[in-house]
Every structure is written in C-alpha cells, then in structure tokens.
Design an enzyme around this catalytic site. Structure first.
Site, PDB file in Angstrom:
ATOM      1  N   ASP A 231       0.880  -1.048  -0.055  1.00 42.21           N
ATOM      2  CA  ASP A 231       0.047   0.048  -0.112  1.00 42.21           C
ATOM      3  C   ASP A 231       0.922   1.217   0.007  1.00 42.21           C
ATOM      4  O   ASP A 231       2.131   1.296   0.164  1.00 42.21           O
ATOM      5  CB  ASP A 231      -0.794   0.032   1.293  1.00 42.21           C
ATOM      6  CG  ASP A 231      -2.335  -0.857   1.082  1.00 42.21           C
ATOM      7  OD1 ASP A 231      -2.260  -1.129  -0.086  1.00 42.21           O
ATOM      8  OD2 ASP A 231      -2.750  -1.070   2.104  1.00 42.21           O
TER       9      ASP A 231
ATOM     10  N   LYS B  42      -2.975   3.380  -3.146  1.00 42.78           N
ATOM     11  CA  LYS B  42      -4.056   4.141  -3.645  1.00 42.78           C
ATOM     12  C   LYS B  42      -4.262   5.818  -3.034  1.00 42.78           C
ATOM     13  O   LYS B  42      -3.454   5.867  -1.742  1.00 42.78           O
ATOM     14  CB  LYS B  42      -5.474   3.565  -3.262  1.00 42.78           C
ATOM     15  CG  LYS B  42      -5.749   2.170  -3.304  1.00 42.78           C
ATOM     16  CD  LYS B  42      -7.007   1.739  -2.932  1.00 42.78           C
ATOM     17  CE  LYS B  42      -7.314   0.189  -3.301  1.00 42.78           C
ATOM     18  NZ  LYS B  42      -8.443  -0.363  -2.465  1.00 42.78           N
TER      19      LYS B  42
ATOM     20  N   MET C 212      -9.575   8.693   7.558  1.00 43.67           N
ATOM     21  CA  MET C 212      -9.931   9.359   6.248  1.00 43.67           C
ATOM     22  C   MET C 212     -11.210  10.368   6.165  1.00 43.67           C
ATOM     23  O   MET C 212     -12.015  10.034   5.148  1.00 43.67           O
ATOM     24  CB  MET C 212     -10.266   8.045   5.272  1.00 43.67           C
ATOM     25  CG  MET C 212      -9.314   6.935   5.340  1.00 43.67           C
ATOM     26  SD  MET C 212      -9.653   5.633   4.413  1.00 43.67           S
ATOM     27  CE  MET C 212     -10.662   4.664   5.730  1.00 43.67           C
TER      28      MET C 212
END
Length: 266
Positions: free
Chosen positions: A42, A70, A177
């Site tokens: 990641d 991402k 997030m």
C-alpha cells in the site's frame, strides 16, 4: 508454531504495517518481509516501512515490490486487481506478503483479500498491525478512554459521509480518512448531545515528518482545518479526552474558541 514459520511457498500473508514507524511493526511482520519473495504494498504506512527497513539494512529487501498504493479519489490498481495479483503470485509458488497500512482488518479491506485467496485455494494468514485509530491519537497524547472522561469509543470511516453516532462527549469518536467530509461530520456530531463546544483534535501525518496537531471544537474545527490547510493522512478525535493532550494546553480554559496556534507541536 509461529505465523512466520508456518508460511510456505505459494502462500499469502497479510501484514499490518502500522502507522508507518518501523518500531511499531510486529516481529512476525518484520521476519516475513525479510523472507518474502513478493511484497504487494500500500501507499500509507507500508511504503514508509519498506524505506526504513531498506535504510536500516543498508540494502534493499530481496523481494520484488509491487506498488498498489491508492490515493484519495485515485485508485490506479482496483481492489479486484489487487486480489488477482495475490492469487497469481502465490500460484507461482512465491511467498507473498500483502503489506497494508495500519491493521488489515480495520478499514483495510483485508477481509476481502482473505476471502479472495481462500476461494482460490491459496493458503492465507493475517498478522495484525497497530491501527492508526489508536496509535496516532496516542502520539498526540490523547487516550481514547480515560477514567472520569470516557469509557468507550467508536472508530468510523469518513470516506463516506458520517451518519449519527450516539453518545456524548464521554464517548470518544475517532474518524479515519475524514478530512474530505470534515464539515459534514462535524455538523452531524454537533447535533447530538456532544454539542458544538465538544473538543476536537486532528492529527496529520502521525509518526511522519510532517506531523501536526490542530485543536478546535465541533463548531470551529472545519474553519481551523481550512485555515491551516489540513491534509490527509489525518486522524480526527472527538470528545473530552482531547483536553488531555499537551497540544490542547490552555485551549479550553475559557469560553473562547481555541485557535490553531495553540496546537503547535511542543
């Protein structure tokens, strides 16, 4: 038998990289990385761990590193393709490490990857990691529970717009997030018994070089975040436990709304 010793060629191990500090990686995770043939990594946490480990060793890891990181609103490698990569590499007889930021089972889609591997007949194991939901508030001196202040907490994702979360200021809320939906989340949480004066802290880039803490209330935090150009990655903490942080010293001593300048790193 340890998880590390149990991993065999043609298998997958999902490892939590934690918040990106090599010292918070588990021993099992470290050994598996050093023995891996392929690392599927990641962006957040994981890449930092690989870089730190390479620097400490003085040489790159022996494994082939496949970057599937991402970014908000930009997923160059879709989740379905990540699942396929894990299966394909394991079927080639390789020891595959899927290195994920934080903990694989806390908003990490680790469950989906485990299911994909099992359905393909691939041996898969999970090594838990230190989730940013706990570790990043801790680095800012914020306990999620504290006698007399908070007896429970909820971890939520701000990736989608937050819905109502029950409890008052004694029920800590951690939002991951959540910068893109901060305005909405603050409004939703302020409507309940927490109220607009409930303390809030945003910890940016926890354990990173750009670590910074911004203090406010549910009524003011969106303004302060915009003023300071707060960016992801960041963890949002809501509740009275925020007042225990050294970054909040003096911020809530009066009725005046706290200013972000009070949140400079000590």
């Amino acid at each position: 038998m340890s998880l590390f010793l149990a991993q065999a060629p043609g298998s997958v191990m999902l490892i939590g990289a934690g918040p990106g500090d090599l010292g918070l990686l588990t021993v099992t995770g470290l050994r598996a990385l050093e023995a891996a043939d392929v690392i599927v990594a990641d962006r957040l946490g994981a890449r930092s761990i690989i870089d730190q480990l390479t620097e400490e060793r003085g040489a790159p890891l022996d494994a082939v590193v496949i970057d599937v990181g991402k970014q908000p609103g930009h997923h160059p490698v879709p989740q379905e393709r990540i699942n396929e990569i894990l299966v394909e590499e394991a079927r080639r007889g390789r020891r595959v490490v899927r290195l994920k930021g934080g903990d694989p089972f806390v908003f990490g889609r680790g469950g989906e990857e485990v299911i994909a591997c099992r359905e393909a007949g691939i041996d898969v194991q999970v090594v838990p990691g230190v989730t940013s939901a706990n570790s990043v508030p801790a680095v800012a001196g914020i306990p999620l529970t504290h006698r007399g202040l908070a007896t429970s907490y909820t971890v939520a994702t701000g990736h989608d717009q937050l819905t109502e979360i029950g409890g008052g200021r004694d029920h800590t809320v951690v939002v991951l997030m959540g910068i893109g939906t901060l305005v909405h989340s603050a409004m939703v949480l302020a409507r309940g018994t927490r109220g607009p004066d409930c303390p809030v802290a945003i910890v940016e880039d926890g354990f990173g070089d750009s670590q910074r803490v911004t203090i406010g209330t549910l009524g003011t935090i969106a303004f302060h975040a915009a003023r300071r150009s707060v960016r992801s990655p960041a963890v949002i903490v809501v509740g009275d436990v925020v007042t225990l942080s050294p970054y909040a010293a003096g911020a809530f001593d009066s009725a005046a709304a706290p200013h972000p300048e009070l949140a400079r790193n000590p």
